[in-house]
Design a protein around this motif. Structure first.
Motif, PDB file in Angstrom:
ATOM      1  N   LYS A 115       0.837  -1.215   0.000  1.00 17.18           N
ATOM      2  CA  LYS A 115       0.000   0.000   0.000  1.00 17.18           C
ATOM      3  C   LYS A 115       0.868   1.261   0.000  1.00 17.18           C
ATOM      4  N   ILE A 116       1.962   1.234   0.737  1.00 15.07           N
ATOM      5  CA  ILE A 116       2.850   2.398   0.757  1.00 15.07           C
ATOM      6  C   ILE A 116       3.430   2.640  -0.628  1.00 15.07           C
ATOM      7  N   ILE A 128       7.619   9.742   4.978  1.00 11.47           N
ATOM      8  CA  ILE A 128       6.568   8.886   5.525  1.00 11.47           C
ATOM      9  C   ILE A 128       6.518   9.119   7.030  1.00 11.47           C
ATOM     10  N   ALA A 129       5.338   9.414   7.540  1.00 13.97           N
ATOM     11  CA  ALA A 129       5.157   9.617   8.976  1.00 13.97           C
ATOM     12  C   ALA A 129       4.118   8.622   9.486  1.00 13.97           C
ATOM     13  N   ILE A 165       9.929  -1.195   9.221  1.00 17.12           N
ATOM     14  CA  ILE A 165       9.315  -1.449   7.913  1.00 17.12           C
ATOM     15  C   ILE A 165       9.060  -0.134   7.178  1.00 17.12           C
ATOM     16  N   ILE A 166       8.500   0.830   7.890  1.00 19.69           N
ATOM     17  CA  ILE A 166       8.185   2.127   7.283  1.00 19.69           C
ATOM     18  C   ILE A 166       9.459   2.826   6.825  1.00 19.69           C
ATOM     19  N   HIS A 167      10.494   2.809   7.670  1.00 20.58           N
ATOM     20  CA  HIS A 167      11.757   3.467   7.338  1.00 20.58           C
ATOM     21  C   HIS A 167      12.369   2.882   6.068  1.00 20.58           C
ATOM     22  N   GLU A 168      12.195   1.587   5.873  1.00 22.28           N
ATOM     23  CA  GLU A 168      12.757   0.932   4.693  1.00 22.28           C
ATOM     24  C   GLU A 168      12.103   1.389   3.392  1.00 22.28           C
TER      25      GLU A 168
END
Length: 210
Positions: free
Chosen positions: A53-54, A95-96, A87-90
């Motif tokens: 989704k990201i 992205i927040a 996961i988000i950082h990767e």
């Protein structure tokens, strides 16, 4: 606050609140993506859907706001150092993630929940935990329910800021009674506002704009 340049990627459990905020005009995201509700039970699938989704959101806009809790939504027992923020950082920059531990915390903070519980041990739910019950508790049987729910002597309380429970109790009272019987505890609505949720969303929108 303007969200028009931000894509929101959220757990589907919070779709009732996010769609409500969009309909009332508070949210105007560039895009709104939902993962399947209840993926905290399946961290591998959660990671897959979240990254998918990201990436889809990144094809549409640069700024992404992730609506997932930081502590309880993703627990990787195979690698405890791997968190949802890892996961988000990767996935890159811009992205927040909303600053909350789980969806209940997004709607009512710890102190507010303690006040509402009035000293009782309460099982906190959101409308999504009622609406998507069979996905949230996928794989659970009555035995597992008996192990987990009756210890909540204060019953289950649904943090409801969108009038969901009034409609649900009017339209599907048998379903609610069946759900309560399966849990072995009473389920009751707990009316709140969306002010905390709004402020947490605005906080990260401001951070993305900076």
């Amino acid at each position: 606050m303007n969200f028009e340049n931000i894509a929101i990627v959220s757990c589907g459990t919070l779709s009732p609140e996010l769609n409500y905020l969009r309909q009332e005009g508070f949210l105007n995201p560039a895009h709104l993506y939902f993962t399947t509700p209840g993926l905290h039970e399946d961290p591998r699938e959660l990671e897959k859907q979240l990254t998918d989704k990201i990436r889809k959101a990144q094809e549409k806009t640069e700024k992404i706001l992730v609506v997932y809790g930081g502590k309880f939504c993703y627990v990787n027992t195979g690698d405890v150092t791997r968190t949802i923020d890892t996961i988000i950082h990767e996935q890159g920059g811009h992205i927040a993630r909303i600053n909350a531990t789980h969806c209940m915390d997004m709607l009512a903070g710890k102190e507010q929940r303690q006040e509402l519980a009035n000293g009782e041990k309460v099982l906190w739910l959101t409308p999504g935990w009622i609406k998507f019950r069979h996905q949230v508790y996928k794989g659970w049987d009555k035995g597992l329910a008996n192990e987990n729910f009756p210890k909540h002597t204060g019953g289950a309380m649904v943090l409801d800021a969108i009038g969901f429970m009034d409609q649900y109790m009017a339209e599907k009272p048998e379903e609610l009674l069946e759900y309560s019987d399966w849990m072995g505890i009473p389920i009751q609505p707990c009316p709140i506002t969306l002010e905390r949720f709004k402020s947490l969303l605005e906080e990260q929108a401001i951070a993305l704009a900076g």
